[in-house]
Design a protein around this motif. Structure first.
Motif, PDB file in Angstrom:
ATOM      1  N   CYS A  36       0.800  -1.232   0.000  1.00  0.00           N
ATOM      2  CA  CYS A  36       0.000   0.000   0.000  1.00  0.00           C
ATOM      3  C   CYS A  36       0.829   1.277   0.000  1.00  0.00           C
ATOM      4  N   HIS A  37       1.957   1.268   0.709  1.00  0.00           N
ATOM      5  CA  HIS A  37       2.749   2.488   0.863  1.00  0.00           C
ATOM      6  C   HIS A  37       3.916   2.569  -0.105  1.00  0.00           C
ATOM      7  N   GLY A  38       4.111   1.538  -0.918  1.00  0.00           N
ATOM      8  CA  GLY A  38       5.149   1.567  -1.943  1.00  0.00           C
ATOM      9  C   GLY A  38       6.474   1.008  -1.463  1.00  0.00           C
ATOM     10  N   ALA A  39       7.189   0.394  -2.396  1.00  0.00           N
ATOM     11  CA  ALA A  39       8.515  -0.133  -2.097  1.00  0.00           C
ATOM     12  C   ALA A  39       9.429   1.009  -1.674  1.00  0.00           C
ATOM     13  N   GLN A  40      10.178   0.795  -0.626  1.00  0.00           N
ATOM     14  CA  GLN A  40      11.136   1.776  -0.108  1.00  0.00           C
ATOM     15  C   GLN A  40      10.494   3.151   0.123  1.00  0.00           C
ATOM     16  N   MET A  41       9.246   3.152   0.528  1.00  0.00           N
ATOM     17  CA  MET A  41       8.469   4.360   0.819  1.00  0.00           C
ATOM     18  C   MET A  41       8.355   5.293  -0.393  1.00  0.00           C
ATOM     19  N   GLU A  42       8.407   4.739  -1.587  1.00  0.00           N
ATOM     20  CA  GLU A  42       8.151   5.537  -2.790  1.00  0.00           C
ATOM     21  C   GLU A  42       6.647   5.623  -2.960  1.00  0.00           C
ATOM     22  N   TYR A  43       6.062   6.587  -2.317  1.00  0.00           N
ATOM     23  CA  TYR A  43       4.627   6.797  -2.216  1.00  0.00           C
ATOM     24  C   TYR A  43       3.916   6.640  -3.560  1.00  0.00           C
ATOM     25  N   PRO A  44       3.025   5.621  -3.683  1.00  0.00           N
ATOM     26  CA  PRO A  44       2.314   5.413  -4.945  1.00  0.00           C
ATOM     27  C   PRO A  44       1.027   6.235  -5.079  1.00  0.00           C
ATOM     28  N   VAL A  78      -0.157  -9.008  14.767  1.00  0.00           N
ATOM     29  CA  VAL A  78       0.785  -9.647  13.838  1.00  0.00           C
ATOM     30  C   VAL A  78       2.224  -9.333  14.218  1.00  0.00           C
ATOM     31  N   LEU A  79       2.452  -8.098  14.625  1.00  0.00           N
ATOM     32  CA  LEU A  79       3.813  -7.661  14.934  1.00  0.00           C
ATOM     33  C   LEU A  79       4.329  -8.294  16.217  1.00  0.00           C
ATOM     34  N   GLN A  80       5.600  -8.570  16.217  1.00  0.00           N
ATOM     35  CA  GLN A  80       6.278  -9.145  17.380  1.00  0.00           C
ATOM     36  C   GLN A  80       6.811  -8.012  18.259  1.00  0.00           C
ATOM     37  N   PRO A  81       7.158  -8.318  19.530  1.00  0.00           N
ATOM     38  CA  PRO A  81       7.749  -7.285  20.384  1.00  0.00           C
ATOM     39  C   PRO A  81       8.979  -6.672  19.703  1.00  0.00           C
ATOM     40  N   GLY A  82       9.028  -5.366  19.697  1.00  0.00           N
ATOM     41  CA  GLY A  82      10.146  -4.646  19.085  1.00  0.00           C
ATOM     42  C   GLY A  82       9.928  -4.275  17.630  1.00  0.00           C
ATOM     43  N   ASP A  83       8.957  -4.912  16.971  1.00  0.00           N
ATOM     44  CA  ASP A  83       8.716  -4.636  15.552  1.00  0.00           C
ATOM     45  C   ASP A  83       8.236  -3.210  15.317  1.00  0.00           C
ATOM     46  N   LEU A  84       7.341  -2.718  16.150  1.00  0.00           N
ATOM     47  CA  LEU A  84       6.796  -1.377  15.964  1.00  0.00           C
ATOM     48  C   LEU A  84       7.896  -0.329  16.077  1.00  0.00           C
ATOM     49  N   GLU A  85       8.779  -0.492  17.045  1.00  0.00           N
ATOM     50  CA  GLU A  85       9.867   0.452  17.232  1.00  0.00           C
ATOM     51  C   GLU A  85      10.834   0.406  16.044  1.00  0.00           C
ATOM     52  N   ALA A  86      11.089  -0.803  15.533  1.00  0.00           N
ATOM     53  CA  ALA A  86      11.966  -0.936  14.367  1.00  0.00           C
ATOM     54  C   ALA A  86      11.313  -0.297  13.140  1.00  0.00           C
ATOM     55  N   LEU A  87      10.029  -0.502  12.970  1.00  0.00           N
ATOM     56  CA  LEU A  87       9.304   0.097  11.855  1.00  0.00           C
ATOM     57  C   LEU A  87       9.334   1.618  11.958  1.00  0.00           C
ATOM     58  N   TRP A  88       9.149   2.127  13.155  1.00  0.00           N
ATOM     59  CA  TRP A  88       9.226   3.579  13.393  1.00  0.00           C
ATOM     60  C   TRP A  88      10.617   4.094  13.030  1.00  0.00           C
ATOM     61  N   ALA A  89      11.643   3.381  13.438  1.00  0.00           N
ATOM     62  CA  ALA A  89      13.010   3.797  13.118  1.00  0.00           C
ATOM     63  C   ALA A  89      13.201   3.880  11.604  1.00  0.00           C
ATOM     64  N   TYR A  90      12.686   2.907  10.880  1.00  0.00           N
ATOM     65  CA  TYR A  90      12.808   2.908   9.423  1.00  0.00           C
ATOM     66  C   TYR A  90      12.058   4.091   8.814  1.00  0.00           C
ATOM     67  N   VAL A  91      10.831   4.314   9.253  1.00  0.00           N
ATOM     68  CA  VAL A  91      10.042   5.413   8.703  1.00  0.00           C
ATOM     69  C   VAL A  91      10.689   6.761   9.010  1.00  0.00           C
ATOM     70  N   MET A  92      11.212   6.924  10.211  1.00  0.00           N
ATOM     71  CA  MET A  92      11.835   8.192  10.575  1.00  0.00           C
ATOM     72  C   MET A  92      13.191   8.392   9.892  1.00  0.00           C
ATOM     73  N   ALA A  93      13.951   7.330   9.712  1.00  0.00           N
ATOM     74  CA  ALA A  93      15.264   7.451   9.069  1.00  0.00           C
ATOM     75  C   ALA A  93      15.118   7.667   7.570  1.00  0.00           C
ATOM     76  N   GLY A  94      14.029   7.169   6.992  1.00  0.00           N
ATOM     77  CA  GLY A  94      13.825   7.293   5.556  1.00  0.00           C
ATOM     78  C   GLY A  94      14.634   6.255   4.807  1.00  0.00           C
ATOM     79  N   GLU A  95      14.351   6.159   3.553  1.00  0.00           N
ATOM     80  CA  GLU A  95      15.046   5.203   2.698  1.00  0.00           C
ATOM     81  C   GLU A  95      16.236   5.907   2.062  1.00  0.00           C
ATOM     82  N   LYS A  96      17.385   5.342   2.235  1.00  0.00           N
ATOM     83  CA  LYS A  96      18.601   5.908   1.643  1.00  0.00           C
ATOM     84  C   LYS A  96      18.729   5.409   0.216  1.00  0.00           C
ATOM     85  N   LYS A  97      18.841   6.296  -0.701  1.00  0.00           N
ATOM     86  CA  LYS A  97      18.961   5.936  -2.123  1.00  0.00           C
ATOM     87  C   LYS A  97      20.415   5.793  -2.512  1.00  0.00           C
TER      88      LYS A  97
END
Length: 97
Positions: A36-44, A78-97
């Motif tokens: 839904c949100h696109g590969a590597q946060m490339e907003y579709p 569905v998410l395991q302990p620690g998954d939400l924080e890891a997902l947040w870290a990814y969203v906040m750090a952004g995708e490095k091209k």
């Protein structure tokens, strides 16, 4: 690779986003969020653009991911302990091209 420091929610507790945590978040994102949100946060278009998520709104992010919002399904059971924080870290750090 540098380590980013972010504030989580309104608790004013600094969270260190290590490269390992960001990588774990990228893997979780690829599994659950890409359709839904696109590969590597490339907003579709048509969904929320995660690249614009405010860094001071972790509680909003947490609620949306765990409980769902609009057409987004809840991932809380569905998410395991620690998954939400890891997902947040990814969203906040952004995708490095």
């Amino acid at each position: 690779m540098s380590t980013a420091l972010m504030l989580i929610g309104t608790s004013a507790v600094a969270e260190e986003f290590t490269p390992e945590k960001i990588k774990a978040g990228a893997d979780i994102y690829a599994t659950y969020c890409t359709p839904c949100h696109g590969a590597q946060m490339e907003y579709p278009g048509g969904t929320f653009d995660l690249r614009t998520f405010p860094p001071d709104q972790f509680a909003r992010f947490q609620a949306s991911v765990t409980k769902g919002k609009n057409n987004m399904p809840p991932w809380g059971e569905v998410l395991q302990p620690g998954d939400l924080e890891a997902l947040w870290a990814y969203v906040m750090a952004g995708e490095k091209k």
